[in-house]
Design a protein around this motif. Structure first.
Motif, PDB file in Angstrom:
ATOM      1  N   ALA A 128      -6.848 -16.743  -6.384  1.00  0.00           N
ATOM      2  CA  ALA A 128      -7.632 -15.393  -6.681  1.00  0.00           C
ATOM      3  C   ALA A 128      -7.131 -14.641  -5.458  1.00  0.00           C
ATOM      4  O   ALA A 128      -7.027 -13.745  -5.359  1.00  0.00           O
ATOM      5  CB  ALA A 128      -9.071 -15.784  -7.046  1.00  0.00           C
ATOM      6  N   GLY A 163      -8.097  -8.376 -13.249  1.00  0.00           N
ATOM      7  CA  GLY A 163      -8.149  -9.611 -12.540  1.00  0.00           C
ATOM      8  C   GLY A 163      -7.207 -10.664 -13.209  1.00  0.00           C
ATOM      9  O   GLY A 163      -6.388 -11.264 -12.810  1.00  0.00           O
ATOM     10  N   PHE A 216      -3.521 -11.808 -12.006  1.00  0.00           N
ATOM     11  CA  PHE A 216      -3.107 -13.411 -11.927  1.00  0.00           C
ATOM     12  C   PHE A 216      -1.916 -13.552 -12.579  1.00  0.00           C
ATOM     13  O   PHE A 216      -0.905 -14.393 -11.861  1.00  0.00           O
ATOM     14  CB  PHE A 216      -4.335 -14.070 -12.545  1.00  0.00           C
ATOM     15  CG  PHE A 216      -3.959 -15.373 -12.978  1.00  0.00           C
ATOM     16  CD1 PHE A 216      -4.006 -16.498 -12.176  1.00  0.00           C
ATOM     17  CD2 PHE A 216      -3.737 -15.900 -14.229  1.00  0.00           C
ATOM     18  CE1 PHE A 216      -3.417 -17.841 -12.268  1.00  0.00           C
ATOM     19  CE2 PHE A 216      -3.598 -17.227 -14.594  1.00  0.00           C
ATOM     20  CZ  PHE A 216      -3.416 -17.989 -13.818  1.00  0.00           C
TER      21      PHE A 216
END
Length: 389
Positions: A189, A276, A280
């Motif tokens: 992350a 997010g 990713f």
């Protein structure tokens, strides 16, 4: 429905499909993000952040996050593949080389790749764990290590709905000495700049909306909504592998409970924003905004190389898996034949398609029946396909 956010020129069909999800498919709150060649081209959100919010409740904001259920599995898979990429995890080694206790009950020849490809034969627990027990990584790992396989490992495949989390999380801990949630935060992350968490930190708790079931008709807009009868019957049968796999945690956890969200369950309770999740996947296949790429081209090809295909002993339909990722097919349609990713039961979806340079993330607060091919996510995927055409 007012849709917030932006789309790049040519991606207007995605905005139209996203708006139609609210008017035709009963969406309450959701977001979708798409990257192309490492740059964001879709960033949309609308509705309310809480499924049980009354009229006038808090609106969904750009940074709103939601639990993504089994879409978490794609993140866990990336962690193990990165360990392989770094030369510290051999995919063809027996898992017991790294985790000696796992060799019990006939699992001595179970290879690491079997764990990733849902071929380990342990999708169920003879004694299910309570939500509190499941949140203890040591208890979960001990339970799955002691479990006898229901088929000879490596000879067949079936979706490891909950046990996948303890398999991958404990293997990572044995190799690195670090908890999987911490490892993902620091090695995935952080470098990718992706808003996703395995174990929601207290400081981020206020960003995550409440989730819940969404009532749906049999079909809407010509799309079938409810699971096929054979799948529904398998879920209902108490002794079926389907029912037992999804009941490995019993009773069903309260997904809105802060304690559950703070726990680390790499199969089922990751929390992410749509951006997010998309970012990713963008980082798995290339540089994002000129920054970090996570997978080398060789690892990317490993991730999407077919390992399992055909009738799934748990999902009672034909599925295709690479190393931890669902592959494009009838049960889980993605963008194109080269796509790899993972849905979350009832809604969420994240995937990448290297040939088109596309990375996709969709999150929602309303969960529908079924594990794959949610009609709202599918409408958005078709819109991306149309934009590219």
């Amino acid at each position: 429905m007012d849709v917030n956010g932006t789309v790049a020129e040519g991606f207007e069909p995605v905005r139209e499909a996203f708006a139609a999800n609210f008017t035709l498919l009963g969406e309450r709150g959701a977001a979708v993000a798409v990257y192309r060649d490492g740059h964001r081209v879709v960033d949309l959100w609308a509705g309310v952040r809480d499924i049980d919010g009354a009229a006038g409740a808090a609106p969904w904001e750009r940074g709103t996050a939601q639990i993504v259920r089994s879409a978490t599995k794609g993140i866990a898979a990336a962690a193990l593949l990165l360990l392989h990429q770094r030369g510290v995890l051999d995919l063809d080694a027996p898992a017991g080389v790294y985790w000696p206790e796992f060799k019990a009950a006939g699992k001595e020849r179970t290879r690491v790749r079997h764990l990733l490809a849902h071929r380990a034969g342990v999708p169920v627990l003879d004694r299910p764990l309570t939500p509190a027990e499941a949140a203890d990584p040591e208890l979960g790992a001990a339970a799955v290590a002691a479990q006898a396989p229901v088929w000879e490992p490596g000879t067949d495949h079936g979706y490891h709905a909950h046990t996948y989390g303890w398999l991958t999380g404990e293997l990572l801990r044995r190799v690195t000495g670090r908890p999987v949630g911490e490892w993902v935060a620091e090695e995935i992350a952080g470098p990718a700049g992706a808003e996703l968490w395995l174990g929601l930190p207290a400081a981020e708790r206020g960003r995550a909306g409440r989730v819940g079931p969404a009532d749906v008709p049999e079909s809407a807009g010509g799309l079938r909504i409810r699971p096929k009868r054979a799948v529904a019957e398998a879920y209902a049968a108490p002794d079926s592998l389907t029912r037992r796999a999804f009941a490995a945690i019993t009773p069903v956890a309260d997904e809105n409970d802060p304690g559950y969200r703070a726990a680390v369950l790499p199969a089922s309770n990751g929390i992410a924003t749509a951006d997010g999740l998309a970012r990713f996947y963008a980082a798995l296949i290339g540089e994002v905004d000129g920054g970090t790429r996570l997978f080398t081209p060789e690892t990317m090809e490993l991730a999407r190389a077919e390992q399992s295909a055909g009738p799934d002993r748990v999902l009672v339909t034909g599925t295709r898996f690479g190393l931890g990722y669902m592959l494009h097919g009838a049960a889980s349609p993605l963008l194109a034949p080269g796509s790899f990713g993972h849905p979350g039961r009832g809604g969420a979806l994240g995937f990448a398609d290297p040939e088109h340079g596309i990375a996709f993330g969709y999150v929602t607060n309303g969960f529908r029946p079924g594990v794959t091919a949610d009609p709202r996510a599918q409408a958005l995927v078709r819109a991306v396909r149309a934009a590219l055409a």
